[in-house]
Design an enzyme around this catalytic site. Structure first.
Site, PDB file in Angstrom:
ATOM      1  N   GLU A  57       1.289  -1.029   0.352  1.00 42.14           N
ATOM      2  CA  GLU A  57       0.457   0.054  -0.005  1.00 42.14           C
ATOM      3  C   GLU A  57       0.938   1.567   0.236  1.00 42.14           C
ATOM      4  OE1 GLU A  57      -2.870  -3.299   1.745  1.00 42.14           O
ATOM      5  OE2 GLU A  57      -0.200  -2.426   2.443  1.00 42.14           O
ATOM      6  N   PRO A 265      11.686 -12.945   0.035  1.00 40.96           N
ATOM      7  CA  PRO A 265      11.511 -13.883   0.578  1.00 40.96           C
ATOM      8  C   PRO A 265      10.687 -12.424   1.021  1.00 40.96           C
ATOM      9  CG  PRO A 265      13.327 -15.092   1.660  1.00 40.96           C
ATOM     10  CD  PRO A 265      13.625 -14.039   0.573  1.00 40.96           C
ATOM     11  N   GLY A 307      14.168  -2.487  -0.697  1.00 41.94           N
ATOM     12  CA  GLY A 307      13.761  -1.046  -1.605  1.00 41.94           C
ATOM     13  C   GLY A 307      14.567  -1.610  -3.265  1.00 41.94           C
ATOM     14  N   ASN A 332       2.044  -8.705  -5.614  1.00 40.19           N
ATOM     15  CA  ASN A 332       1.649  -7.821  -6.400  1.00 40.19           C
ATOM     16  C   ASN A 332       2.318  -7.785  -8.967  1.00 40.19           C
ATOM     17  OD1 ASN A 332       0.960  -5.352  -8.262  1.00 40.19           O
ATOM     18  ND2 ASN A 332       2.903  -4.197  -7.500  1.00 40.19           N
ATOM     19  N   LEU A 333       1.963  -8.569  -8.847  1.00 41.88           N
ATOM     20  CA  LEU A 333       2.343  -9.397 -10.536  1.00 41.88           C
ATOM     21  C   LEU A 333       2.682  -8.096 -11.282  1.00 41.88           C
ATOM     22  CD1 LEU A 333       0.083 -10.887 -12.461  1.00 41.88           C
ATOM     23  CD2 LEU A 333      -0.711  -9.620 -11.058  1.00 41.88           C
ATOM     24  N   ILE A 334       1.734  -7.197 -10.618  1.00 39.79           N
ATOM     25  CA  ILE A 334       2.307  -5.692 -11.900  1.00 39.79           C
ATOM     26  C   ILE A 334       3.857  -4.966 -11.631  1.00 39.79           C
ATOM     27  CG2 ILE A 334       1.428  -3.559 -12.327  1.00 39.79           C
ATOM     28  CD1 ILE A 334      -1.236  -4.037 -10.404  1.00 39.79           C
ATOM     29  N   GLU A 335       4.396  -5.398 -10.575  1.00 42.02           N
ATOM     30  CA  GLU A 335       6.030  -5.474 -10.363  1.00 42.02           C
ATOM     31  C   GLU A 335       6.533  -5.455 -11.292  1.00 42.02           C
ATOM     32  OE1 GLU A 335       8.721  -3.400  -6.769  1.00 42.02           O
ATOM     33  OE2 GLU A 335       6.883  -5.041  -6.004  1.00 42.02           O
TER      34      GLU A 335
END
Length: 427
Positions: A57, A265, A307, A332-335
């Protein structure tokens, strides 16, 4: 409520043993803050409160915040988080004049202290975070509170309907809700939320760090064999992956089964646990934190830094999607796709249901039934250079086609500020 305070202190103390961040600024959890409240004058720029509970988020909030700062020059940010990883990531977003504190515990007293201390002009809750006392407090203090990038999976929807006496008043008291998908909008509307639009997923507007991506690609070229990333793996998944990979390796000594595995992980406190699991199986492990100019040779590379996901996706020819091989909803697969890294995902993707379905339809994400099939598919993909290159090129076009939610959401937040009719602000 007061009786539960000692229990919460003990819980935070236990969490801090593995994640020291939970020991930081504990009084903020209960609405007590060091320093003076933000100065409020008639000509002061707006104080925009964004609540991003955890890491995912917070990264979505960063995308929205970039657009908000463009539309509201001089705005001040009040950022709240609920987890140690979220707070650590959020610290990167804070500028001079901004404030970052813990989300107050959802008691009437803590919420009241939080709102009267900071008096934000608008509140933006990211994705799913609805707390009854927090929502009621904002309504009582005439603070517009919105839910942005909103999603609601089937399990949460059924829970909200079951506890409708508690959930419905909280959703109804929101000023506006902007859903990611039509399905999210239908579910949120069903439980009383004032859905004002379907704006898409903010995470499609994420732009990976070019420097990290380039370094990852350089490291990949030096690996000498295809690289498969297990991204944001969760508890229980690494053991299943290890068993599947060893079984496949032992069954076939063919050269086209040779890959370099990279594990990252999801939770930092589990790094040592995952290393122990691998070494117990007789595998050597090289940690990112111990690399100098290049990765060190080992059976397994372990990404134990924060990061640097763009770097890890840059290193990979394909990625297994963590959280999707256990009933956890998937990460999050978009990343991954924004870094041109094709994804192999398990059956549990309800946290990103529409994005997962769209990616599968576009051929940039491959859905499998279980971990064994996932390992086999990933290894097969990265050992087929022509197919891998085709999927990687399609990733870029796929993510580009779904951008735009960040600006739309930021404009909607600004409109909420204007609608609040606070004369000392000019949006």
């Amino acid at each position: 409520m007061q009786l539960a305070t000692p229990l919460l202190h003990r819980k935070l103390k236990r969490r801090a043993q593995s994640e020291p961040g939970y020991a930081q600024a504990v009084p903020e959890r209960f609405g007590f803050y060091e320093g003076a409240a933000p100065v409020r004058t008639p000509d002061a720029p707006p104080l925009v409160w964004i609540h991003a509970v955890s890491l995912g988020e917070t990264r979505a909030a960063a995308i929205l915040l970039k657009e908000l700062r463009e539309l509201l020059p001089g705005m001040r940010l009040l950022l709240t988080n609920g987890t140690a990883t979220g707070r650590a990531e959020g610290s990167k977003l804070v500028r001079e004049g901004d404030v970052q504190v813990w989300q107050p515990w959802d008691s009437p007293q803590a919420v009241r202290r939080f709102l009267t201390h900071f008096r934000p002009d608008v509140g933006v809750l990211m994705e799913t975070e609805i707390w009854p006392n927090l929502v009621a407090g904002c309504k009582a203090h005439h603070i517009p509170l919105v839910l942005a990038n909103a999603r609601m999976n089937e399990k949460s929807w059924r829970g909200a309907r079951r506890w409708s006496w508690l959930a419905r008043p909280a959703y109804q008291a929101l000023s506006a809700v902007w859903a990611q998908t039509d399905v999210d909008a239908e579910r949120l509307s069903d439980v009383g939320a004032p859905v004002r639009g379907v704006l898409g997923n903010l995470k499609f507007d994420s732009v990976p760090d070019a420097g990290l991506l380039a370094r990852g690609r350089a490291w990949r070229s030096g690996a000498g064999r295809p690289v498969v990333l297990f991204a944001s793996s969760r508890e229980g998944e690494e053991a299943a992956w290890l068993a599947s990979w060893i079984a496949q390796r032992d069954a076939s000594r063919a050269r086209d089964c040779e890959v370099q595995w990279l594990l990252v992980p999801r939770h930092p406190q589990r790094f040592d646990e995952v290393i122990a699991l691998c070494t117990a199986a007789g595998l050597s492990v090289s940690r990112r934190s111990q690399w100098q100019e290049h990765p060190q040779p080992a059976d397994i590379w372990l990404g134990d830094s924060m990061g640097e996901m763009a770097q890890y996706y840059g290193m990979a020819h394909a990625a297994l999607l963590g959280g999707s091989f256990e009933p956890l909803g998937g990460q999050n697969l978009i990343e991954a796709l924004s870094c041109d890294c094709p994804v192999v995902m398990g059956p549990h993707t309800f946290n990103f249901a529409e994005a997962a379905d769209l990616a599968a339809d576009a051929g940039v994400a491959l859905r499998v039934a279980d971990m064994q099939e996932g390992v086999e598919e990933a290894v097969r993909l990265v050992n087929d250079p022509e197919r891998q290159a085709d999927l990687a090129s399609r990733c870029h076009a796929f993510t580009a086609a779904h951008r735009g939610a960040a600006l739309s959401t930021a404009l909607a937040v600004v409109q909420q500020l204007r609608s609040a009719a606070m004369p000392h602000h000019e949006a």
